[in-house]
Motif scaffolding. Structure first.
Motif, PDB file in Angstrom:
ATOM      1  N   ARG A  16     -10.197  10.649   8.152  1.00 36.21           N
ATOM      2  CA  ARG A  16      -9.494  10.393   9.434  1.00 36.21           C
ATOM      3  C   ARG A  16      -8.847   9.084   9.509  1.00 36.21           C
ATOM      4  N   ASP A  17      -9.743   8.064   9.360  1.00 36.32           N
ATOM      5  CA  ASP A  17      -9.676   6.574   9.520  1.00 36.32           C
ATOM      6  C   ASP A  17      -9.264   5.868   8.063  1.00 36.32           C
ATOM      7  N   CYS A  18      -8.542   6.488   7.050  1.00 33.62           N
ATOM      8  CA  CYS A  18      -8.188   5.939   5.954  1.00 33.62           C
ATOM      9  C   CYS A  18      -7.186   4.735   6.384  1.00 33.62           C
ATOM     10  N   ALA A  19      -7.464   3.710   5.747  1.00 34.71           N
ATOM     11  CA  ALA A  19      -6.404   2.556   6.245  1.00 34.71           C
ATOM     12  C   ALA A  19      -5.235   2.788   5.456  1.00 34.71           C
ATOM     13  N   THR A  20      -5.117   3.363   4.062  1.00 34.20           N
ATOM     14  CA  THR A  20      -3.964   3.430   3.038  1.00 34.20           C
ATOM     15  C   THR A  20      -3.113   4.388   3.897  1.00 34.20           C
ATOM     16  N   SER A  21      -3.523   5.491   4.828  1.00 33.31           N
ATOM     17  CA  SER A  21      -2.660   6.418   5.228  1.00 33.31           C
ATOM     18  C   SER A  21      -2.011   5.654   6.404  1.00 33.31           C
ATOM     19  N   GLN A  22      -2.338   4.446   6.978  1.00 36.53           N
ATOM     20  CA  GLN A  22      -1.763   4.196   8.240  1.00 36.53           C
ATOM     21  C   GLN A  22      -0.459   3.214   7.771  1.00 36.53           C
ATOM     22  N   PRO A  23       0.727   3.792   8.527  1.00 36.39           N
ATOM     23  CA  PRO A  23       1.979   3.230   8.015  1.00 36.39           C
ATOM     24  C   PRO A  23       2.004   1.798   8.146  1.00 36.39           C
ATOM     25  N   GLY A  24       1.233   1.144   9.185  1.00 38.59           N
ATOM     26  CA  GLY A  24       1.134  -0.371   9.328  1.00 38.59           C
ATOM     27  C   GLY A  24       0.718  -0.979   8.194  1.00 38.59           C
ATOM     28  N   VAL A  25      -0.431  -0.415   7.596  1.00 36.94           N
ATOM     29  CA  VAL A  25      -1.200  -1.117   6.567  1.00 36.94           C
ATOM     30  C   VAL A  25      -0.156  -0.954   5.446  1.00 36.94           C
ATOM     31  N   ILE A  26       0.552  -0.100   4.923  1.00 38.64           N
ATOM     32  CA  ILE A  26       1.245   0.269   3.796  1.00 38.64           C
ATOM     33  C   ILE A  26       2.548  -0.772   4.032  1.00 38.64           C
ATOM     34  N   HIS A  27       3.005  -0.872   5.039  1.00 35.90           N
ATOM     35  CA  HIS A  27       4.085  -1.822   5.438  1.00 35.90           C
ATOM     36  C   HIS A  27       3.719  -3.267   5.302  1.00 35.90           C
ATOM     37  N   SER A  28       2.562  -3.651   5.712  1.00 40.36           N
ATOM     38  CA  SER A  28       1.990  -4.976   5.104  1.00 40.36           C
ATOM     39  C   SER A  28       1.864  -5.254   3.999  1.00 40.36           C
ATOM     40  N   ALA A  29       1.794  -4.425   3.001  1.00 41.63           N
ATOM     41  CA  ALA A  29       1.435  -4.673   1.722  1.00 41.63           C
ATOM     42  C   ALA A  29       2.528  -5.374   1.209  1.00 41.63           C
ATOM     43  N   ARG A  30       2.511  -6.242   0.453  1.00 41.36           N
ATOM     44  CA  ARG A  30       3.661  -6.925  -0.532  1.00 41.36           C
ATOM     45  C   ARG A  30       3.856  -6.060  -1.639  1.00 41.36           C
ATOM     46  N   PRO A  31       4.903  -5.826  -1.979  1.00 42.21           N
ATOM     47  CA  PRO A  31       5.115  -5.029  -3.278  1.00 42.21           C
ATOM     48  C   PRO A  31       5.284  -6.100  -4.416  1.00 42.21           C
ATOM     49  N   ILE A  32       4.842  -5.588  -5.512  1.00 41.79           N
ATOM     50  CA  ILE A  32       4.917  -6.290  -6.582  1.00 41.79           C
ATOM     51  C   ILE A  32       5.402  -5.202  -7.851  1.00 41.79           C
ATOM     52  N   THR A  33       6.360  -5.798  -8.814  1.00 43.35           N
ATOM     53  CA  THR A  33       6.724  -4.795  -9.557  1.00 43.35           C
ATOM     54  C   THR A  33       6.140  -4.974 -11.261  1.00 43.35           C
ATOM     55  N   ALA A  34       5.443  -6.080 -11.244  1.00 50.34           N
ATOM     56  CA  ALA A  34       5.081  -6.573 -12.763  1.00 50.34           C
ATOM     57  C   ALA A  34       3.785  -7.310 -12.565  1.00 50.34           C
ATOM     58  N   VAL A  35       2.906  -6.957 -13.743  1.00 53.67           N
ATOM     59  CA  VAL A  35       1.513  -7.421 -13.748  1.00 53.67           C
ATOM     60  C   VAL A  35       1.490  -8.903 -13.498  1.00 53.67           C
ATOM     61  N   GLU A  36       2.554  -9.667 -14.185  1.00 52.12           N
ATOM     62  CA  GLU A  36       2.664 -11.102 -13.986  1.00 52.12           C
ATOM     63  C   GLU A  36       2.600 -11.622 -12.964  1.00 52.12           C
ATOM     64  N   GLU A  37       2.834 -10.766 -11.565  1.00 51.66           N
ATOM     65  CA  GLU A  37       2.834 -11.370 -10.246  1.00 51.66           C
ATOM     66  C   GLU A  37       1.706 -11.484  -9.832  1.00 51.66           C
ATOM     67  N   LEU A  38       0.460 -11.091 -10.581  1.00 49.18           N
ATOM     68  CA  LEU A  38      -0.933 -11.269  -9.990  1.00 49.18           C
ATOM     69  C   LEU A  38      -1.492 -12.626 -10.603  1.00 49.18           C
ATOM     70  N   ALA A  39      -0.684 -13.435 -11.273  1.00 47.63           N
ATOM     71  CA  ALA A  39      -1.131 -14.780 -11.844  1.00 47.63           C
ATOM     72  C   ALA A  39      -1.836 -15.715 -10.991  1.00 47.63           C
ATOM     73  N   GLU A  40      -1.495 -15.599  -9.662  1.00 46.67           N
ATOM     74  CA  GLU A  40      -2.059 -16.843  -8.785  1.00 46.67           C
ATOM     75  C   GLU A  40      -3.353 -16.199  -8.245  1.00 46.67           C
ATOM     76  N   TYR A  41      -3.605 -14.928  -8.437  1.00 49.28           N
ATOM     77  CA  TYR A  41      -5.018 -14.532  -7.728  1.00 49.28           C
ATOM     78  C   TYR A  41      -6.294 -14.742  -8.441  1.00 49.28           C
ATOM     79  N   GLU A  42      -7.329 -15.089  -7.994  1.00 51.42           N
ATOM     80  CA  GLU A  42      -8.857 -15.414  -8.659  1.00 51.42           C
ATOM     81  C   GLU A  42      -9.605 -14.334  -8.837  1.00 51.42           C
ATOM     82  N   GLU A  43      -9.178 -13.187  -8.401  1.00 51.11           N
ATOM     83  CA  GLU A  43      -9.708 -11.831  -8.393  1.00 51.11           C
ATOM     84  C   GLU A  43      -8.899 -10.908  -8.137  1.00 51.11           C
ATOM     85  N   ILE A  44      -9.154  -9.535  -8.740  1.00 52.59           N
ATOM     86  CA  ILE A  44      -7.953  -8.494  -8.379  1.00 52.59           C
ATOM     87  C   ILE A  44      -8.810  -7.180  -8.201  1.00 52.59           C
ATOM     88  N   ILE A  45      -8.717  -6.557  -7.233  1.00 49.77           N
ATOM     89  CA  ILE A  45      -9.101  -5.379  -6.940  1.00 49.77           C
ATOM     90  C   ILE A  45      -8.022  -4.119  -6.649  1.00 49.77           C
TER      91      ILE A  45
END
Ligand code: SF4
Length: 176
Positions: A16-45
């Motif tokens: 019921r309270d799944c964050a991923t099912s809330q449209p606002g959460v998905i809309h706030s996520a930045r799309p990435i299209t390639a693994v290389e776009e993760l280069a700036e992060y210190e940790e990946i979940i």
């Protein structure tokens, strides 16, 4: 900064309270299209939805991330056992496993199987158990780095220091 990467919106559970099912959460996520776009992060979940609904796709993506960023801590969030987790554990630094209510006998058996896979491994393994679960479960605390229990929180905020991303690679044959 940590990247929390949604690789699928699909999930078989529908909490019921799944964050991923809330449209606002998905809309706030930045799309990435390639693994290389993760280069700036210190940790990946890597999370979902449920990544283990498509274990081959998840395994391939984790392998690609690991090949590109060998030293960056890489974690997987899942609530679904699949035998491929055994292979995936060799690629990642840690796992967060969730056990949700309603927990059917298959969910408990899957949790037992995950604990069997963790036996003798070094890594950051975190367990979250829904406190509403009524079926008996056997937890081996020494397998887990952290164990938490409780209920899901509606509108749970993104942890500090994290950026929410969503994996949207080009469709095969799209030409992009
Ligand atoms: S298991 Fe996780 S991703 Fe699936 S519906 Fe529940 S909270 Fe959402």
């Amino acid at each position: 900064m940590r990247a929390r990467l949604i690789i699928t919106k699909e999930c078989h559970r529908g909490c019921r309270d799944c964050a991923t099912s809330q449209p606002g959460v998905i809309h706030s996520a930045r799309p990435i299209t390639a693994v290389e776009e993760l280069a700036e992060y210190e940790e990946i979940i890597v999370t979902g939805g449920e990544p283990m609904l498509d274990p081959v796709r998840t395994q391939r993506l984790l392998a690609a991330i690991r090949a590109r960023f060998r030293r960056v801590p890489l974690y997987l969030y899942t609530a679904l056992y699949h035998p491929a987790i055994g292979v995936i554990l060799d690629m990642i630094d840690g796992l967060t496993y969730s056990l949700h209510e309603p927990a059917a006998a298959a969910d408990i058996a899957g949790f037992d199987a995950v604990q069997n896979l963790l036996w003798g491994r070094d890594g950051s393994y975190r367990l979250w158990v829904d406190s509403a679960i009524t079926r008996p479960i056997r937890v081996y605390p020494f397998l887990w780095s952290r164990i938490a229990t409780g209920r899901m929180i509606p509108d749970c905020p993104l942890p500090a220091g994290e950026v929410l991303l969503i994996w949207e690679p080009p469709e095969p044959g799209s030409g992009s």
